[in-house]
Design an enzyme around this catalytic site. Structure first.
Site, PDB file in Angstrom:
ATOM      1  N   GLU A 278       0.659  -1.319   0.100  1.00  0.00           N
ATOM      2  CA  GLU A 278      -0.135   0.116   0.052  1.00  0.00           C
ATOM      3  C   GLU A 278       0.918   1.211   0.037  1.00  0.00           C
ATOM      4  O   GLU A 278       1.763   1.580   0.690  1.00  0.00           O
ATOM      5  CB  GLU A 278      -0.802  -0.059   1.216  1.00  0.00           C
ATOM      6  CG  GLU A 278      -1.640   1.271   1.356  1.00  0.00           C
ATOM      7  CD  GLU A 278      -2.421   1.148   3.003  1.00  0.00           C
ATOM      8  OE1 GLU A 278      -2.949   2.090   3.327  1.00  0.00           O
ATOM      9  OE2 GLU A 278      -2.282   0.061   3.401  1.00  0.00           O
TER      10      GLU A 278
ATOM     11  N   GLU B 181      -3.267  11.332   2.777  1.00  0.00           N
ATOM     12  CA  GLU B 181      -4.164  11.105   3.680  1.00  0.00           C
ATOM     13  C   GLU B 181      -4.244  12.455   4.416  1.00  0.00           C
ATOM     14  O   GLU B 181      -3.122  12.779   4.890  1.00  0.00           O
ATOM     15  CB  GLU B 181      -3.715  10.226   4.824  1.00  0.00           C
ATOM     16  CG  GLU B 181      -3.891   8.596   4.019  1.00  0.00           C
ATOM     17  CD  GLU B 181      -4.181   7.446   5.023  1.00  0.00           C
ATOM     18  OE1 GLU B 181      -5.211   7.121   5.402  1.00  0.00           O
ATOM     19  OE2 GLU B 181      -3.060   7.065   5.409  1.00  0.00           O
TER      20      GLU B 181
END
EC number: 3.2.1.4
Length: 435
Positions: free
Chosen positions: A217, A222
């Site tokens: 990932e 974010e």
């Protein structure tokens, strides 16, 4: 999503429903999105893509005659009465299409993708979507080692406690389409990440044994309007791996914490935030550039993040913390110094680059954290938000309808996806008058 608290963020959207394996009669209609492929010589050329919601968001019902109920809940294997085996799951669980994505908080307009966390009627879809290629049958595979990925973002409606995520997952290009998963990528199947969550279906098949779904990932973005975070997460397995027991835990096959890059964590508190006093002013849209820098052998060595706003390049911050190497990029020396032990053990930056070379799927989402208030992202050492400020009950007081808009997704050669607008030099005025 890069933390275990993502599980709590997802439960609000699941509502007890998970993906069925046999497509129903309701039509699936994917929103179209224009993206760009860039070279330094030819500039950025438009391309056609489509957006698909994660299979967990699709309506599900049991096949006729099997009574009322769903086909499983997040964190558990599917119920044995409808899913005693993989083949039965495929027959007994019907997944319907979604004809109107706006009802799930997802809309597109040319080059823009808007994700709404809360709808005007009060529903909380908290959508997570993936990028399909032009056929709508496969995911668009991004191969970014030695390249850069850029997008524009409007984060003005993301207060403390919200997380707009744009990241890469090493999913199968077809969503692992198969005999018992005929929908595949077309219905958003095949999700995995470094958190190794247990879901009732993995790769579109009944998860009879209750295994976890693990894969590499890369969290490109974010963030909310108060704090931002970049983090590669490596696994020592290629592609989607079904973990069991301790393999799924913190000391298992994937690095759950990642090597995080957040200005607040290295004492740079004036770089990113709401207002003109910050170098990146999140009260206005801006451009996010992420470069995956490789050595001459094609191995990933560094990840470089910077921004463009109002036509000006805003270079990355430099670390400002004792014991941390003075740097403005994610690299192994930085990761080791910040305590990213599992990241270093499981493959480090080169391992992340190997996944980026094999190809990864672009995921985009918006969510909040009902259990931890997203404090790992924006509170304490991570950001300026106060304790409890990110609680969902407070989020809606600050911003009743949180949302994010991503625009102009583009990727290509290093230096090809962005430009600094040079202000024209003032023309010389007339000379002094001589009356």
């Amino acid at each position: 999503m890069a933390r275990g608290t993502a599980l709590l963020g997802l439960t609000s959207l699941l509502l007890g429903l998970v993906n069925g394996q046999k497509p129903g009669e309701t039509k699936e209609v994917h929103p179209q999105l224009t993206t760009f492929r860039c070279t330094k010589k030819g500039g950025c050329k438009p391309a056609t893509n489509y957006i698909v919601l994660d299979s967990l968001s699709h309506p599900i019902h049991r096949a006729e005659g099997l009574g009322w109920g769903n086909c499983g809940d997040w964190g558990n294997p599917p119920p044995k009465d409808v899913c005693p085996d993989v083949e039965s799951c495929a027959k007994n669980c019907i997944m319907e299409g979604i004809p109107d994505y706006s009802q799930y908080g997802v809309t597109t307009n040319g080059t823009s993708l808007r994700l709404q966390h809360i709808l005007p009627d009060g529903r909380v879809p908290s959508p997570r979507v993936y990028l399909l290629d032009k056929t709508e049958r496969r995911y668009e595979m991004l191969h970014l080692t030695g390249f850069e990925f850029t997008f524009d973002v409007d984060a003005t409606k993301l207060p403390c406690g919200m997380n707009s995520a744009l990241y890469l997952s090493e999913m199968h290009p077809t969503g692992a389409k198969s005999k018992h998963n005929p929908g595949g990528a077309y219905y958003g199947t095949g999700y995995c990440d470094a958190q190794c969550f247990v879901t009732p279906f993995i790769n579109g098949l009944g998860n009879i044994e209750g295994k976890g779904s693990c894969c590499n990932e890369m969290d490109i973005w974010e963030a909310n309007s108060r704090a931002s975070h970049v983090a590669p997460h490596v696994c020592n397995k290629k592609g989607l791996y079904l973990c069991e027991g301790e393999e799924c835990a913190f000391e298992g096959v994937c690095d759950k914490n990642g090597c995080g890059w957040n200005p607040y964590r290295v004492n740079v508190t004036d770089y990113y935030g709401r207002g003109e006093e910050f170098k990146v002013n999140t009260l206005k849209p801006f451009t996010v550039v992420t470069q995956f820098l490789a050595n001459r052998k094609g191995k990933l060595e560094k990840i470089h993040r910077f921004y463009v706003q109002d036509g000006k390049i805003i270079e990355s911050f430099y670390t400002n913390k004792e014991g941390i190497p003075y740097t403005n990029m994610i690299e192994d020396e930085f990761c080791a110094a910040t305590g990213s032990r599992k990241y270093m053990e499981l493959g480090a930056t080169q391992g992340m680059g190997e996944a980026l070379t094999r190809g990864m799927v672009l995921a985009m989402s918006i969510w909040w954290d009902q259990g931890g208030n997203m404090e790992w992202l924006d509170h304490g050492e991570a950001g300026p938000c106060a304790k409890g400020e990110g609680a969902p009950s407070n989020v809606v007081q600050v911003e009743p309808f949180p949302e994010v808009t991503y625009t102009n997704l583009r990727w290509g050669e290093i230096g090809s996806t962005y430009q600094e607008v040079q202000k024209p030099k003032p023309k010389p005025g007339p000379g002094p008058r001589s009356d």
